[in-house]
Design a protein around this motif. Sequence first.
Motif, PDB file in Angstrom:
ATOM      1  N   CYS B 187     -29.081  39.232   6.645  1.00  0.00           N
ATOM      2  CA  CYS B 187     -30.371  39.697   6.841  1.00  0.00           C
ATOM      3  C   CYS B 187     -30.499  39.878   8.570  1.00  0.00           C
ATOM      4  CB  CYS B 187     -31.505  38.521   6.508  1.00  0.00           C
ATOM      5  SG  CYS B 187     -31.985  38.779   4.795  1.00  0.00           S
ATOM      6  N   TYR B 188     -30.715  41.073   8.890  1.00  0.00           N
ATOM      7  CA  TYR B 188     -30.861  41.490  10.274  1.00  0.00           C
ATOM      8  C   TYR B 188     -32.183  41.413  10.489  1.00  0.00           C
ATOM      9  CZ  TYR B 188     -30.120  44.140  14.989  1.00  0.00           C
ATOM     10  OH  TYR B 188     -29.973  44.489  15.939  1.00  0.00           O
ATOM     11  N   SER B 189     -33.095  40.260  10.856  1.00  0.00           N
ATOM     12  CA  SER B 189     -34.503  40.296  10.969  1.00  0.00           C
ATOM     13  C   SER B 189     -35.005  40.705  12.299  1.00  0.00           C
ATOM     14  CB  SER B 189     -34.995  39.136  10.565  1.00  0.00           C
ATOM     15  OG  SER B 189     -34.990  38.026  11.448  1.00  0.00           O
ATOM     16  N   GLY B 190     -36.289  40.647  12.487  1.00  0.00           N
ATOM     17  CA  GLY B 190     -37.002  40.641  13.653  1.00  0.00           C
ATOM     18  C   GLY B 190     -37.578  39.394  14.052  1.00  0.00           C
ATOM     19  N   PRO B 191     -38.234  39.151  14.962  1.00  0.00           N
ATOM     20  CA  PRO B 191     -38.690  37.713  15.116  1.00  0.00           C
ATOM     21  C   PRO B 191     -39.240  37.136  13.988  1.00  0.00           C
ATOM     22  CG  PRO B 191     -39.159  39.004  17.106  1.00  0.00           C
ATOM     23  CD  PRO B 191     -38.929  40.094  16.150  1.00  0.00           C
ATOM     24  N   LEU B 192     -38.857  35.794  13.636  1.00  0.00           N
ATOM     25  CA  LEU B 192     -39.790  35.240  12.384  1.00  0.00           C
ATOM     26  C   LEU B 192     -40.986  34.663  12.577  1.00  0.00           C
ATOM     27  CD1 LEU B 192     -36.208  33.363  10.726  1.00  0.00           C
ATOM     28  CD2 LEU B 192     -37.354  35.697  10.031  1.00  0.00           C
ATOM     29  N   GLU B 193     -41.370  34.616  13.854  1.00  0.00           N
ATOM     30  CA  GLU B 193     -42.714  34.038  13.946  1.00  0.00           C
ATOM     31  C   GLU B 193     -43.694  35.124  13.591  1.00  0.00           C
ATOM     32  OE1 GLU B 193     -40.745  34.568  16.766  1.00  0.00           O
ATOM     33  OE2 GLU B 193     -39.813  32.457  16.157  1.00  0.00           O
ATOM     34  N   LEU B 194     -43.148  36.544  13.467  1.00  0.00           N
ATOM     35  CA  LEU B 194     -44.061  37.622  12.910  1.00  0.00           C
ATOM     36  C   LEU B 194     -44.078  37.425  11.328  1.00  0.00           C
ATOM     37  CD1 LEU B 194     -42.818  40.739  14.962  1.00  0.00           C
ATOM     38  CD2 LEU B 194     -45.041  39.807  14.932  1.00  0.00           C
ATOM     39  N   ASN B 195     -45.286  37.514  10.665  1.00  0.00           N
ATOM     40  CA  ASN B 195     -45.618  37.269   9.536  1.00  0.00           C
ATOM     41  C   ASN B 195     -44.736  38.274   8.514  1.00  0.00           C
ATOM     42  OD1 ASN B 195     -47.270  35.267   9.379  1.00  0.00           O
ATOM     43  ND2 ASN B 195     -49.161  36.475   9.703  1.00  0.00           N
ATOM     44  N   SER B 196     -44.659  39.592   9.404  1.00  0.00           N
ATOM     45  CA  SER B 196     -44.114  40.511   8.312  1.00  0.00           C
ATOM     46  C   SER B 196     -42.624  40.069   8.073  1.00  0.00           C
ATOM     47  CB  SER B 196     -44.163  42.009   8.931  1.00  0.00           C
ATOM     48  OG  SER B 196     -43.789  41.828  10.395  1.00  0.00           O
ATOM     49  N   SER B 197     -41.984  39.580   9.215  1.00  0.00           N
ATOM     50  CA  SER B 197     -40.494  39.236   9.009  1.00  0.00           C
ATOM     51  C   SER B 197     -40.455  38.246   8.045  1.00  0.00           C
ATOM     52  CB  SER B 197     -40.158  38.768  10.494  1.00  0.00           C
ATOM     53  OG  SER B 197     -40.108  39.698  11.520  1.00  0.00           O
ATOM     54  N   HIS B 198     -41.138  37.140   8.283  1.00  0.00           N
ATOM     55  CA  HIS B 198     -40.918  35.841   7.502  1.00  0.00           C
ATOM     56  C   HIS B 198     -41.206  36.290   6.018  1.00  0.00           C
ATOM     57  CE1 HIS B 198     -44.467  33.782   6.804  1.00  0.00           C
ATOM     58  NE2 HIS B 198     -44.677  33.805   8.150  1.00  0.00           N
ATOM     59  N   GLN B 199     -42.251  36.972   5.662  1.00  0.00           N
ATOM     60  CA  GLN B 199     -42.480  37.413   4.328  1.00  0.00           C
ATOM     61  C   GLN B 199     -41.271  38.463   3.759  1.00  0.00           C
ATOM     62  OE1 GLN B 199     -46.111  39.390   5.049  1.00  0.00           O
ATOM     63  NE2 GLN B 199     -47.457  37.240   5.085  1.00  0.00           N
ATOM     64  N   ARG B 200     -40.852  39.212   4.519  1.00  0.00           N
ATOM     65  CA  ARG B 200     -39.383  40.017   4.059  1.00  0.00           C
ATOM     66  C   ARG B 200     -38.513  38.940   3.745  1.00  0.00           C
ATOM     67  NH1 ARG B 200     -40.081  45.020   8.359  1.00  0.00           N
ATOM     68  NH2 ARG B 200     -42.354  45.309   7.881  1.00  0.00           N
ATOM     69  N   LEU B 201     -38.192  38.085   4.629  1.00  0.00           N
ATOM     70  CA  LEU B 201     -37.132  37.297   4.159  1.00  0.00           C
ATOM     71  C   LEU B 201     -37.617  36.212   3.198  1.00  0.00           C
ATOM     72  CD1 LEU B 201     -34.548  35.996   5.398  1.00  0.00           C
ATOM     73  CD2 LEU B 201     -35.806  34.193   6.583  1.00  0.00           C
ATOM     74  N   ASP B 202     -38.772  35.997   2.959  1.00  0.00           N
ATOM     75  CA  ASP B 202     -38.944  35.067   1.778  1.00  0.00           C
ATOM     76  C   ASP B 202     -38.852  35.718   0.378  1.00  0.00           C
ATOM     77  OD1 ASP B 202     -39.988  32.875   3.047  1.00  0.00           O
ATOM     78  OD2 ASP B 202     -41.867  33.297   2.977  1.00  0.00           O
ATOM     79  N   GLY B 203     -39.029  37.224   0.623  1.00  0.00           N
ATOM     80  CA  GLY B 203     -38.734  38.179  -0.440  1.00  0.00           C
ATOM     81  C   GLY B 203     -37.396  38.140  -1.042  1.00  0.00           C
ATOM     82  N   VAL B 204     -36.205  38.233   0.253  1.00  0.00           N
ATOM     83  CA  VAL B 204     -35.083  37.970  -0.279  1.00  0.00           C
ATOM     84  C   VAL B 204     -34.704  36.913  -0.904  1.00  0.00           C
ATOM     85  CG1 VAL B 204     -32.733  37.610   1.251  1.00  0.00           C
ATOM     86  CG2 VAL B 204     -34.554  39.587   1.919  1.00  0.00           C
ATOM     87  N   LYS B 205     -35.250  35.643  -0.240  1.00  0.00           N
ATOM     88  CA  LYS B 205     -34.908  34.294  -0.889  1.00  0.00           C
ATOM     89  C   LYS B 205     -35.397  34.388  -2.337  1.00  0.00           C
ATOM     90  CE  LYS B 205     -35.337  31.693   3.264  1.00  0.00           C
ATOM     91  NZ  LYS B 205     -36.395  30.732   4.214  1.00  0.00           N
ATOM     92  N   GLU B 206     -36.384  34.972  -2.567  1.00  0.00           N
ATOM     93  CA  GLU B 206     -36.937  35.070  -4.090  1.00  0.00           C
ATOM     94  C   GLU B 206     -35.937  35.889  -4.963  1.00  0.00           C
ATOM     95  OE1 GLU B 206     -39.866  33.693  -5.490  1.00  0.00           O
ATOM     96  OE2 GLU B 206     -39.830  34.873  -7.329  1.00  0.00           O
TER      97      GLU B 206
END
Lengths: 340, 340
Positions: B187-206
């Motif tokens: 996962c090549y994410s943007g800053p995780l403090e941004l809601n959009s980033s960590h929500q995308r990452l949470d979707g990956v985890k799911e």
Amino acid sequence: MRPTIRDVARLARCSIATVSLVLNNKDVSIPQSTIERIWKAANELNYRPNKLAVGMITKRTKMLGLVIPDNSNAFFGDLAKAIETAARKNDYNLILCDSDNNGQRDLEYISILSDRQVDGVIFVRSEGNQQDDRKIIQIADQNGIPLVTVDRTMHGEKVYSITLDNFRGGYLAAQHLISLGHKRIGCYSGPLELNSSHQRLDGVKEALAEAGIPYDESLLFVGEYKLGRENEALAYFLDKKVTAVFAFNDMMAFGLYVSAMQMNISIPQDLSVVGFDDIFFCKLVSPQLTTVRQPVSDMGVCVVETLIRIMNGNNDGQPAIRKFEPELIVRSSTAPPKKN
Amino acid sequence: MRPTIRDVARLARCSIATVSLVLNNKDVSIPQSTIERIWKAANELNYRPNKLAVGMITKRTKMLGLVIPDNSNAFFGDLAKAIETAARKNDYNLILCDSDNNGQRDLEYISILSDRQVDGVIFVRSEGNQQDDRKIIQIADQNGIPLVTVDRTMHGEKVYSITLDNFRGGYLAAQHLISLGHKRIGCYSGPLELNSSHQRLDGVKEALAEAGIPYDESLLFVGEYKLGRENEALAYFLDKKVTAVFAFNDMMAFGLYVSAMQMNISIPQDLSVVGFDDIFFCKLVSPQLTTVRQPVSDMGVCVVETLIRIMNGNNDGQPAIRKFEPELIVRSSTAPPKKN
């Protein structure tokens, strides 16, 4: 509610006039203790001056207007960003006006920006209607608003322009195709009333003449500087049996890419394509696009600096037109024509 | 010199008060001949009202502020265009503020926009610093300026947000890669403090959990939502032996394309890549980019309409967060992993 200077005066227990003198750093003899009390009160209240009122008094709004044809074209997106950044560094804010390549909207926007009493306007015209050019210049003049054009020049005498040597750009594109052996070169131009378009075309004619190839007007397809006409244009060019197309901007070239894909035309095997601008995506498309580079960031900084010099009355001795040099970037979208 | 109401009165031979009544279409009994004389004089002089003065009186500037991270990212370029178009249709102009992905500049811009007394602000935050989110909201609140976020939400209760279902977007991207047989997904994410980033990452985890694949935190590379870290990111992912990368926006995916080209890595043979946004160029790059589509124009129109409803006090009963649905667009940058 937004705190006013009255609130600061009340909290600091002094007159509005005294607060005004202190907050504007006027050099008068006010006791240090009063000065400190006033700044403390202003900070406590998060007081900030009313910019509308300041603008009414100073006759300066510290706002610039930018009219561009299409912010979704990466060239103008980059240009707008460079201009906004340069404006901010000089303490100006930018009103963005996207005309969507609609010349009528250019006229509406210059009136709106005049009404808003911006300190200066940066203009990229949507079309080259001479009468409207004059109207735009007149409205800016009447309102005492300096105007500088960038990328596309306007018809009119007193207008400062930051532009590319478009003649040279067109010449470089055509010369490259001719050197590969192309003789039937299609030109997919923007509106020819725009100086930039007909200068690019004149550059093509010059390169053809030098090579002893007669210019064939039927190989010209006049479109717009945006997506939408590419299917029509490509069909036209194929019908005319061209072996190469010079698209007058990269977005139009990319439009041709999509059409070519749909029609099973291979670039550059079946058709060479040259673009104009060198936006970031030229390196990423397949095949990578051969194009004529405009130094967009430098032009953005230059137009803001020129406008500010004019606004400050310090532009004497500067040429009215500043031309940047184009550069041919050869990539993979151009090749010798197929042998039949 | 800009003509004033005084000039109109002089030319029409009547009082300033009468001119003001006529030009503002006030319903009073003024002889028709006088009305006509005043309009004629106003037209002759090209008189237009002083918007600064109008703003002082009406407490409305008819200006909106837009703060975006990067106008040269085609996603934000498209968004800014959609917002400017919707604003214009509603008689608002737009002050464009490009933070260049710098969170400190977000704070500067909200103060500047407050000073300019814009009627409303549209915000796409550069970072997810909760304390600064609160400061931004507080400054807008204190100045009575409605604020709506778009794309990226802010931490704070009262903020209206137009956004994508980012969790679902991340889920769709990962599910697609898993269905092709990938197990080591970077996962090549943007800053995780941004809601959009960590929500995308949470979707990956799911999606991983559903497939029974343990989430490996070492396969995450946190970058920024712009070009610049791609070489470092790609080297990191290759070192970790990933077979696919989900880049959290298309520009970052295109950055990986350029790095991969330089390192002789073939997409999708050696590495599958999924992007996010679906900007126009996804169709043009080679290979065409598989991505998660955001309906950017619809979101731009929605944020302007929401802001105007709030400004007019008509937003009762509307949800504070409006989520648009993402859509997976499968193209050619994804394939089953290589057999070793």
